[in-house]
Write a protein that holds these residues in place. Structure first.
Motif, PDB file in Angstrom:
ATOM      1  N   PRO A   1     -29.075 -28.152  -3.983  1.00 53.14           N
ATOM      2  CA  PRO A   1     -29.473 -29.038  -2.890  1.00 53.14           C
ATOM      3  C   PRO A   1     -28.577 -28.891  -1.654  1.00 53.14           C
ATOM      4  CG  PRO A   1     -28.544 -30.281  -4.729  1.00 53.14           C
ATOM      5  CD  PRO A   1     -28.680 -28.875  -5.182  1.00 53.14           C
ATOM      6  N   THR A   2     -29.064 -29.447  -0.531  1.00 53.07           N
ATOM      7  CA  THR A   2     -28.306 -29.458   0.709  1.00 53.07           C
ATOM      8  C   THR A   2     -26.934 -30.089   0.478  1.00 53.07           C
ATOM      9  OG1 THR A   2     -30.423 -29.892   1.763  1.00 53.07           O
ATOM     10  CG2 THR A   2     -28.473 -30.127   3.145  1.00 53.07           C
TER      11      THR A   2
ATOM     12  N   ASP B   1     -29.735 -18.437   3.522  1.00 49.93           N
ATOM     13  CA  ASP B   1     -30.973 -19.146   3.825  1.00 49.93           C
ATOM     14  C   ASP B   1     -31.599 -18.610   5.117  1.00 49.93           C
ATOM     15  OD1 ASP B   1     -32.973 -20.951   3.426  1.00 49.93           O
ATOM     16  OD2 ASP B   1     -31.943 -22.611   4.400  1.00 49.93           O
TER      17      ASP B   1
ATOM     18  N   HIS C   1     -33.861 -21.541  -0.848  1.00 48.17           N
ATOM     19  CA  HIS C   1     -34.461 -22.728  -1.441  1.00 48.17           C
ATOM     20  C   HIS C   1     -35.647 -22.352  -2.305  1.00 48.17           C
ATOM     21  CE1 HIS C   1     -31.932 -25.489   0.552  1.00 48.17           C
ATOM     22  NE2 HIS C   1     -32.299 -25.110   1.773  1.00 48.17           N
TER      23      HIS C   1
ATOM     24  N   ARG D   1     -32.187 -27.735 -14.365  1.00 55.51           N
ATOM     25  CA  ARG D   1     -32.461 -27.985 -12.949  1.00 55.51           C
ATOM     26  C   ARG D   1     -33.293 -26.874 -12.318  1.00 55.51           C
ATOM     27  NH1 ARG D   1     -28.708 -31.385 -10.425  1.00 55.51           N
ATOM     28  NH2 ARG D   1     -29.824 -30.933  -8.500  1.00 55.51           N
TER      29      ARG D   1
ATOM     30  N   GLU E   1     -36.797 -27.067 -13.437  1.00 54.13           N
ATOM     31  CA  GLU E   1     -37.443 -28.191 -12.751  1.00 54.13           C
ATOM     32  C   GLU E   1     -37.928 -27.756 -11.364  1.00 54.13           C
ATOM     33  OE1 GLU E   1     -35.943 -32.388 -10.816  1.00 54.13           O
ATOM     34  OE2 GLU E   1     -34.645 -31.326 -12.218  1.00 54.13           O
ATOM     35  N   LEU E   2     -37.042 -27.061 -10.652  1.00 51.43           N
ATOM     36  CA  LEU E   2     -37.358 -26.585  -9.312  1.00 51.43           C
ATOM     37  C   LEU E   2     -38.510 -25.592  -9.351  1.00 51.43           C
ATOM     38  CD1 LEU E   2     -35.900 -27.018  -6.561  1.00 51.43           C
ATOM     39  CD2 LEU E   2     -34.938 -24.756  -6.906  1.00 51.43           C
ATOM     40  N   TYR E   3     -38.404 -24.713 -10.337  1.00 54.34           N
ATOM     41  CA  TYR E   3     -39.434 -23.696 -10.501  1.00 54.34           C
ATOM     42  C   TYR E   3     -40.793 -24.355 -10.722  1.00 54.34           C
ATOM     43  CZ  TYR E   3     -42.105 -20.008 -12.828  1.00 54.34           C
ATOM     44  OH  TYR E   3     -43.074 -19.126 -13.181  1.00 54.34           O
TER      45      TYR E   3
ATOM     46  N   GLN F   1     -41.682 -27.304  -9.859  1.00 50.43           N
ATOM     47  CA  GLN F   1     -42.156 -27.984  -8.667  1.00 50.43           C
ATOM     48  C   GLN F   1     -42.804 -27.003  -7.703  1.00 50.43           C
ATOM     49  OE1 GLN F   1     -38.461 -29.685  -7.688  1.00 50.43           O
ATOM     50  NE2 GLN F   1     -38.850 -31.604  -8.766  1.00 50.43           N
TER      51      GLN F   1
ATOM     52  N   SER G   1     -25.907 -29.394   9.035  1.00 52.41           N
ATOM     53  CA  SER G   1     -26.614 -28.185   8.630  1.00 52.41           C
ATOM     54  C   SER G   1     -28.056 -28.295   9.114  1.00 52.41           C
ATOM     55  CB  SER G   1     -26.572 -28.025   7.120  1.00 52.41           C
ATOM     56  OG  SER G   1     -27.519 -28.894   6.527  1.00 52.41           O
TER      57      SER G   1
ATOM     58  N   GLN H   1     -29.991 -30.825   7.274  1.00 58.30           N
ATOM     59  CA  GLN H   1     -29.630 -32.204   7.625  1.00 58.30           C
ATOM     60  C   GLN H   1     -30.237 -32.605   8.962  1.00 58.30           C
ATOM     61  OE1 GLN H   1     -25.402 -31.629   7.250  1.00 58.30           O
ATOM     62  NE2 GLN H   1     -25.350 -32.696   5.284  1.00 58.30           N
TER      63      GLN H   1
ATOM     64  N   ILE I   1     -35.107 -27.722   4.159  1.00 60.11           N
ATOM     65  CA  ILE I   1     -34.753 -28.798   3.226  1.00 60.11           C
ATOM     66  C   ILE I   1     -35.013 -28.286   1.807  1.00 60.11           C
ATOM     67  CG2 ILE I   1     -35.347 -31.133   2.497  1.00 60.11           C
ATOM     68  CD1 ILE I   1     -36.231 -31.623   5.418  1.00 60.11           C
ATOM     69  N   ASP I   2     -34.089 -28.578   0.893  1.00 66.22           N
ATOM     70  CA  ASP I   2     -34.281 -28.019  -0.439  1.00 66.22           C
ATOM     71  C   ASP I   2     -35.494 -28.651  -1.122  1.00 66.22           C
ATOM     72  OD1 ASP I   2     -32.921 -30.182  -2.515  1.00 66.22           O
ATOM     73  OD2 ASP I   2     -32.081 -30.199  -0.485  1.00 66.22           O
ATOM     74  N   THR I   3     -36.050 -27.901  -2.042  1.00 66.41           N
ATOM     75  CA  THR I   3     -37.323 -28.278  -2.641  1.00 66.41           C
ATOM     76  C   THR I   3     -37.265 -29.641  -3.306  1.00 66.41           C
ATOM     77  OG1 THR I   3     -37.531 -25.959  -3.126  1.00 66.41           O
ATOM     78  CG2 THR I   3     -39.159 -27.396  -4.095  1.00 66.41           C
ATOM     79  N   ARG I   4     -36.178 -29.881  -4.001  1.00 67.03           N
ATOM     80  CA  ARG I   4     -36.047 -31.139  -4.735  1.00 67.03           C
ATOM     81  C   ARG I   4     -36.161 -32.314  -3.761  1.00 67.03           C
ATOM     82  NH1 ARG I   4     -33.163 -32.556  -9.601  1.00 67.03           N
ATOM     83  NH2 ARG I   4     -32.113 -34.554  -9.353  1.00 67.03           N
ATOM     84  N   THR I   5     -35.399 -32.238  -2.685  1.00 66.31           N
ATOM     85  CA  THR I   5     -35.450 -33.298  -1.684  1.00 66.31           C
ATOM     86  C   THR I   5     -36.842 -33.385  -1.076  1.00 66.31           C
ATOM     87  OG1 THR I   5     -33.164 -32.762  -1.180  1.00 66.31           O
ATOM     88  CG2 THR I   5     -34.291 -34.214   0.348  1.00 66.31           C
TER      89      THR I   5
ATOM     90  N   ILE J   1     -39.657 -32.676  -2.336  1.00 63.72           N
ATOM     91  CA  ILE J   1     -40.631 -33.296  -3.231  1.00 63.72           C
ATOM     92  C   ILE J   1     -40.396 -34.791  -3.340  1.00 63.72           C
ATOM     93  CG2 ILE J   1     -41.249 -33.431  -5.684  1.00 63.72           C
ATOM     94  CD1 ILE J   1     -41.165 -30.308  -5.553  1.00 63.72           C
TER      95      ILE J   1
ATOM     96  N   ARG K   1     -44.193 -23.094   2.452  1.00 62.16           N
ATOM     97  CA  ARG K   1     -44.023 -23.334   1.033  1.00 62.16           C
ATOM     98  C   ARG K   1     -45.320 -23.829   0.412  1.00 62.16           C
ATOM     99  NH1 ARG K   1     -38.612 -26.702   0.361  1.00 62.16           N
ATOM    100  NH2 ARG K   1     -37.704 -25.460   2.019  1.00 62.16           N
TER     101      ARG K   1
ATOM    102  N   SER L   1     -45.825 -25.378  -2.344  1.00 62.64           N
ATOM    103  CA  SER L   1     -45.746 -26.724  -2.892  1.00 62.64           C
ATOM    104  C   SER L   1     -46.046 -27.760  -1.816  1.00 62.64           C
ATOM    105  CB  SER L   1     -44.368 -26.956  -3.505  1.00 62.64           C
ATOM    106  OG  SER L   1     -43.377 -26.569  -2.591  1.00 62.64           O
TER     107      SER L   1
END
Lengths: 583, 594
Positions: A368-369, A496, A527, A561, A564-566, A568, B490, B493, B519-523, B525, B546, B548
């Motif tokens: 994550p960020t 990135d 990401h 983790r 999970e990301l995959y 998603q 960043s 952010q 922004i990362d995928t987890r955030t 989503i 993306r 998703s």
């Protein structure tokens, strides 16, 4: 005083020029001091005394003196200017070279605007001191003593009377400069604020329009604009309060001369010529006194400016090269993180990181960020130093490397792509100035940038960057990738840098990179799972710790983790696959 | 191989242009009274200045004798009085003129700024930000001298010259003529020398601004330079620029320093002439000693007004260049404005319709061609297609950042050109790929979306986009200053902050143009699940790479070459096996190649 001494150190490099200039100055002043005396002889002896045979020699002398004075003052100021410009040149280059050596941490803390003001305004303050302060200080000191002696030898009584007001002029002049200086610096500050307000409005125009915030922006700018007006008025009012007063007080000397001197002539205590000569000398005396405030100001300014300039020159880089640092002819590109921890400004960023990336491997970093991804790769090129542990490149601690040798082996594409105001070609060549046009095109093709570059008005000769054609985020990123590729690095780091590029293009870039990076080391921060899935090892970071590591398959099997990301990102892949099988 | 490209095509000077000068002067019109008072004051001060030598002459000739001591006292007091009046005049003049001048500058600058608020993106696309900025800041500044001092000075200087001549001729005609012989020489030197001096200093200024531009950029790009180990080359460029300044500066000094000695020499010739001829007149008894002394004083009083006139001429040329640029900017017509009968946009329900929309910048390169579609209130539309296909153009047209060339864009059945821009945009939230962060606190930046939002509301918006966590970890939390385009944040952010900003505005239509790319995928989503609640009943447009992000949309529009190629839900389009299907497949291509 130390600061002035250091400034003088720069002057001392050109001491012969400076000494010659001073010599000229002394000669010049002597001539100036004699001139009014000539007028006295002219009035008293030639005109009133009737010695007409002296007329031609005296007039010739007056003219000749003026000619000599002209020559002397010309060369004097030329030399002083030359010395000051040389000093400025040296200081500028010293500053620039020094700034180049300062680490990323320094640039994190210092605003560019602030550094610019040191490189421009503050250096100007020092120049003013060298060109003006020094010579004018000397000049006025000599004038002051010389004239005082002349006046007192002409007539002490008249001298005392006419000069009685001088201390008062000096006091007002100094006070004037003390008051107006902060007023001027307030103007400068306000101009900077005004500038920021306008600049952000223009740069952020899309946001302003999108939120229909025009009225708010106008209000904001009007406030700064009004303040700017107030500060300017304020300074001018101070000027109006003091400057005419100084004029008046200086004129007072002349009034005293006419009144008291006239009386003395009337009672035949002195001659008329003495009064005329006095009149000439008087201004030579008043000028230095009036300049006093200015000189005090210049010196004060030079001290504050000098301090700000030398502060930077004295800032050591937090990244120091060792004396017999390592470099070699052949580099492999092995990267090892040995129990590395990193903290920055009392924040712990990374904890006990261990990575082994022998040449030829690709490491993917996800997380994550704010999890510390960028910090990891910044440590490889020693953009920052570790807090504990070691980062080894080719088995040598990066702190033992010669910095330029280390960094020449690394190609970094940073998250925040910065392009220079130069042509596309010039920007790509930044990675390797010796490369040919073919190399540039090859690198651009690998970065999938060639096609859009060719569509631009002047192709590779199109000027981009801040003062050139605007590019989209994805286009900038691809040029930055080409810039790193053309460097032909042993270690390629991509932070990135394909976020604004569509997946298909990214895929093409990766396929092309894979070929040229054979036998070299690659770090990819991303990401998207698709960006890192082919990596030899994928590190999943969270809060500065590697929480999962392994290949794509291993991590999927781990069902943690990464999995999970995959899921998603690709939750319908399986469904898709099964459909395809049906097809 | 390092080069620097600085295109400085701005003229530094322009010949006098009557129309523009008049237009500039119209800003001075409201201050006629002040100008008149100032003029009177200046003339009084000029007369006072000229009285000095006259008083000295009177004192020498008439009062420096025993029997005239009372007269001497009187004339001394008169001299004192003259000085006093002169002081008061100067003081009052400055106080009046500075108020007038600064007010005009303020007005001019504000007019410029207000004007550019009305201009559309077309204007900003066509010129670099720096050039616009220079007009608002530097060009207005450069008028300061002309407005506060220049014009008034010129009148008084002409007056001073005339009065000085009158004085001299009335005292002694022939001596006056002799004194005047040096004036043509002085005029010649001042005007000839000043021209060269001016041109050379301009070269210096250009070089300095070149160097500063380079310096600014190399500081901004220092990280890149260090990473690419290009320090030696950039240092060499800088050294070269710096040494250019040295040589041009010294070149300017060479002529600059001729000026003062020349004036002194000419004045010395004048003095010699006065004494030489004056002595003969003295013997003839037509002049007194006092007159001679006074005349040598007048020689010195000539060059100052002449010099001022010359300076005025120079600053006029510079001011004309600035004036032209200022008025050129003021004359740019806003191309997107409220129509004459523009009404307030009623609260938006969210239906968006493109009716045969065509758009291009240049006719031969159409960006959108006959695009028609209707989006129902509350729908989420994803726009997909290659770079340059026209996705961003579509969303830009909805907010009326550009006007359609042909066709109509309707929101709730209303042509957006029929409503006021303000009422339209206030109901939309637009988030761009390159987020812009203002200098100020994080709080201020988010609050930009709704200026009267409470701290609570701001934090709530930040929570929805999961920005709250990292913001509260910053040193001063929401009150942390983010400087210079938010350089301490960043990219991800920055996007989160600008996301929160857009949400706070409570938009009826939300447009996300690659707004979450960093922004990362987890955030992302997490944000999406939060958004779903929040956006219920609101129309939204999403441009993203993306999958998703895209696949959750109600409908997906595939755009290519300025047309809508396909439109439908994810499942529909997959079934259709058309372009989207291929795109989709391509995205998985190498993932499946495991």
């Amino acid at each position: 005083m130390d600061i002035l001494r250091r400034i003088m150190g720069y002057v001392a490099r050109y001491k012969w020029k400076a000494i010659t200039a001073m010599l000229f100055l002394v000669l010049l002043i002597s001539l100036n001091l004699i001139t009014p005396y000539l007028t006295k002889i002219l009035v008293d002896d030639v005109i009133r005394g009737g010695k007409r045979n002296l007329l031609v020699p005296i007039l010739t002398a007056i003219f000749g003196f003026a000619a000599c004075r002209g020559l002397l003052s010309y060369f004097r100021s030329f030399l002083f200017e030359s010395v000051s410009q040389k000093c400025l040149y040296d200081l500028r280059n010293d500053m620039y070279t020094h700034l180049q050596g300062l680490s990323f941490a320094f640039y994190d803390d210092n605003r560019i605007g602030e550094l610019m003001s040191r490189m421009t305004g503050d250096l100007e303050g020092i120049r003013m001191f060298v060109v003006g302060g020094l010579s004018i200080l000397l000049e006025n000191a000599i004038y002051f003593t010389g004239t005082t002696i002349m006046l007192f030898s002409l007539n002490a009584e008249l001298a005392l009377i006419t000069l009685a007001i001088l201390p008062f002029i000096a006091w007002v002049a100094v006070k004037f400069n003390k008051t107006i200086r902060p007023a001027y610096s307030e103007i400068r500050e306000q101009q900077a604020n005004l500038n920021t307000a306008a600049q952000e409005n223009i740069a952020g125009v899309r946001v302003v329009r999108a939120f229909a915030r025009e009225d708010y922006e106008i209000e904001k700018f009007e406030k700064e604009n009004r303040l700017n007006q107030e500060k300017n008025k304020n300074a001018s009012f101070i000027w109006a309060r003091y400057f005419p007063l100084i004029e008046f007080l200086s004129g007072f000397c002349a009034v005293a001369l006419i009144g008291y001197g006239g009386w003395m002539v009337a009672i035949e205590k002195i001659t008329l010529g003495t009064v005329v000569a006095f009149n000439g000398y008087l201004w030579m005396l008043i000028m230095p006194v009036r300049m006093l405030g200015w000189i005090v100001n210049i010196i004060g300014h030079a001290i504050t400016s000098g301090k700000r300039v030398f502060d930077i020159l004295d800032t050591g880089s937090s990244i120091k090269e060792k004396s017999n640092s390592y470099f070699s002819d052949e580099y492999r590109g092995d990267v090892v993180f040995d129990n590395v921890s990193f903290s920055y400004k009392e924040n712990s960023i990374l904890f006990n990181i261990n990575i082994n990336a022998p040449a030829g491997k690709t490491i993917g970093i996800m997380g994550p960020t704010g999890s510390g991804k960028t910090s990891i790769i910044n440590l490889i090129g020693r953009l920052y130093d570790v807090s504990s542990g070691r980062v080894l490149v080719d088995g040598v601690d990066v702190r033992d490397w010669k910095l330029s040798a280390l960094r020449s082996q690394i190609g970094i594409v940073m998250q925040d792509t910065f392009l220079f105001s130069d042509t596309v070609e010039g920007n790509i060549l930044y990675g390797n100035p010796d490369a040919s046009r073919e190399d540039v095109i090859r690198a651009a093709k690998i970065a999938e940038a060639h096609d859009f570059i060719m569509e631009m008005p002047q192709g590779y000769d199109t000027i981009v960057g801040e003062r050139g054609v605007g590019l989209s985020g994805g286009q900038k990123q691809r040029i930055a990738i080409a810039r790193a590729i053309i460097k032909n690095p042993r270690i390629l780091i991509m932070d990135d840098c394909t976020s604004a590029v569509d997946m298909e293009t990214e895929y093409e870039i990766q396929q092309a990179l894979k070929k040229i990076m054979k036998g070299r080391t690659t770090f990819i921060i991303a990401h998207r799972v698709s960006s890192v899935k082919d990596a030899d090892e994928i590190l999943f970071l969270d809060n500065g710790r590697i929480v999962e590591r392994g290949t794509h398959e291993e991590l999927l099997a781990l069902k943690g983790r990464y999995y999970e990301l995959y899921m998603q990102q690709y939750k319908d892949l399986d469904e898709f696959r099964s459909k395809r099988q049906v097809i | 191989m390092l080069r620097q490209r600085i295109t400085d095509d701005e003229a530094l000077e322009k010949p006098f242009n009557k129309e523009q000068f008049k237009r500039l002067m119209s800003y001075m019109k409201p201050y006629k009274k002040q100008l008149l008072i100032t003029l009177v004051l200046m003339i009084v001060a000029a007369v006072c200045g000229l009285l000095g030598p006259l008083i000295l002459q009177l004192a020498i000739d008439k009062y420096m004798f025993k029997e005239k001591l009372a007269g001497l006292l009187l004339i001394t007091l008169a001299y004192l009085g003259v000085n006093l009046i002169s002081m008061l005049c100067v003081r009052t003049r400055v106080r009046i003129m500075v108020v007038v001048g600064q007010e005009v500058l303020f007005r001019l600058r504000q007019d410029l700024f207000n004007h550019i608020q009305k201009l559309s993106f077309t204007f900003y696309d066509s010129r670099p930000a720096g050039k616009i900025l220079v007009r608002i800041i530097n060009d207005v500044n450069s008028l300061s001298d002309l407005l506060t001092n220049g014009i008034i000075n010129v009148v008084t200087d002409v007056f001073t010259l005339i009065v000085a001549l009158a004085f001299m001729f009335s005292i002694h005609f022939r001596l006056a003529l002799i004194t005047l012989t040096t004036v043509p020489l002085m005029v010649l030197v001042i005007f000839m020398l000043k021209r060269t001096i001016r041109v050379r200093w301009q070269t210096v200024r250009k070089k300095v601004s070149n160097m500063n531009a380079y310096l600014h950029e190399s500081l901004a790009g220092m990280r890149v330079t260090q990473v690419f180990v290009r320090e030696p080359e950039t240092r060499e460029v800088y050294r070269q620029l710096s040494s250019d300044i040295y040589s041009t500066w010294m070149n300017a000094i060479k002529v600059n320093n001729l000026f003062w000695p020349s004036i002194e020499l000419i004045a010395a010739i004048g003095t010699v002439l006065i004494y030489w001829f004056g002595l003969q007149f003295l013997d003839q008894g037509t002049v007194t000693v006092g007159v001679l002394v006074a005349f040598t004083g007048y020689v010195w009083r000539f060059w100052q007004p002449l010099n001022n006139l010359c300076n005025f001429y120079n600053s006029l040329l510079v001011a004309m260049a600035s004036t032209e640029r200022i008025f050129e900017l003021l004359d740019v017509r806003p191309d997107i404005t409220d129509g004459e009968n523009a009404v307030e946009m009623p609260p938006i329900k969210g239906e968006v319709r493109f009716d045969n929309v065509t758009f291009y910048y240049e006719p031969e390169k159409p960006v959108l061609e006959n695009v028609s579609f209707t989006v129902r209130p509350g729908e989420t539309i994803a726009l997909v297609g290659p770079t340059g296909a026209g996705k961003t153009t579509i969303v830009n047209l909805i907010s009326r950042f550009y006007d359609v060339v042909d066709g109509r864009v309707l929101i709730d059945g209303v042509d957006i050109r029929d409503v006021s821009l303000n009422s339209l945009r206030k109901q939309m939230g637009v988030m761009l790929q390159d987020p812009f962060i203002f200098s100020g606190t994080v709080m201020d930046n988010i609050r930009y979306g709704k200026l009267d939002a409470t701290d609570e509301e701001v934090m709530e918006a930040a929570r929805v986009v999961y920005a709250h966590e990292f913001i509260k970890d910053m040193e001063d939390g929401y009150y942390t200053e983010v400087q210079e385009r938010g350089s301490r944040l960043s990219q991800g952010q920055k996007q989160l902050i600008s996301f929160a900003r857009a949400l706070l505005a409570d938009p009826k239509i939300l447009i996300l143009d690659e707004a979450t790319s960093s922004i990362d995928t987890r955030t992302e989503i997490l944000i999406q699940s939060g958004l779903r609640e929040l956006l219920k009943g609101r129309t939204s447009f999403v441009i993203a790479h993306r999958l998703s992000t895209i696949r959750n949309a109600d409908r997906i529009m595939v755009i290519d070459h300025g047309r809508i190629m396909e439109c439908g839900s994810h499942d529909e389009l997959i079934k259709k096996k058309g372009i989207y299907y291929n795109l989709y497949r391509a995205q998985y291509r190498y993932l499946m190649a495991i």
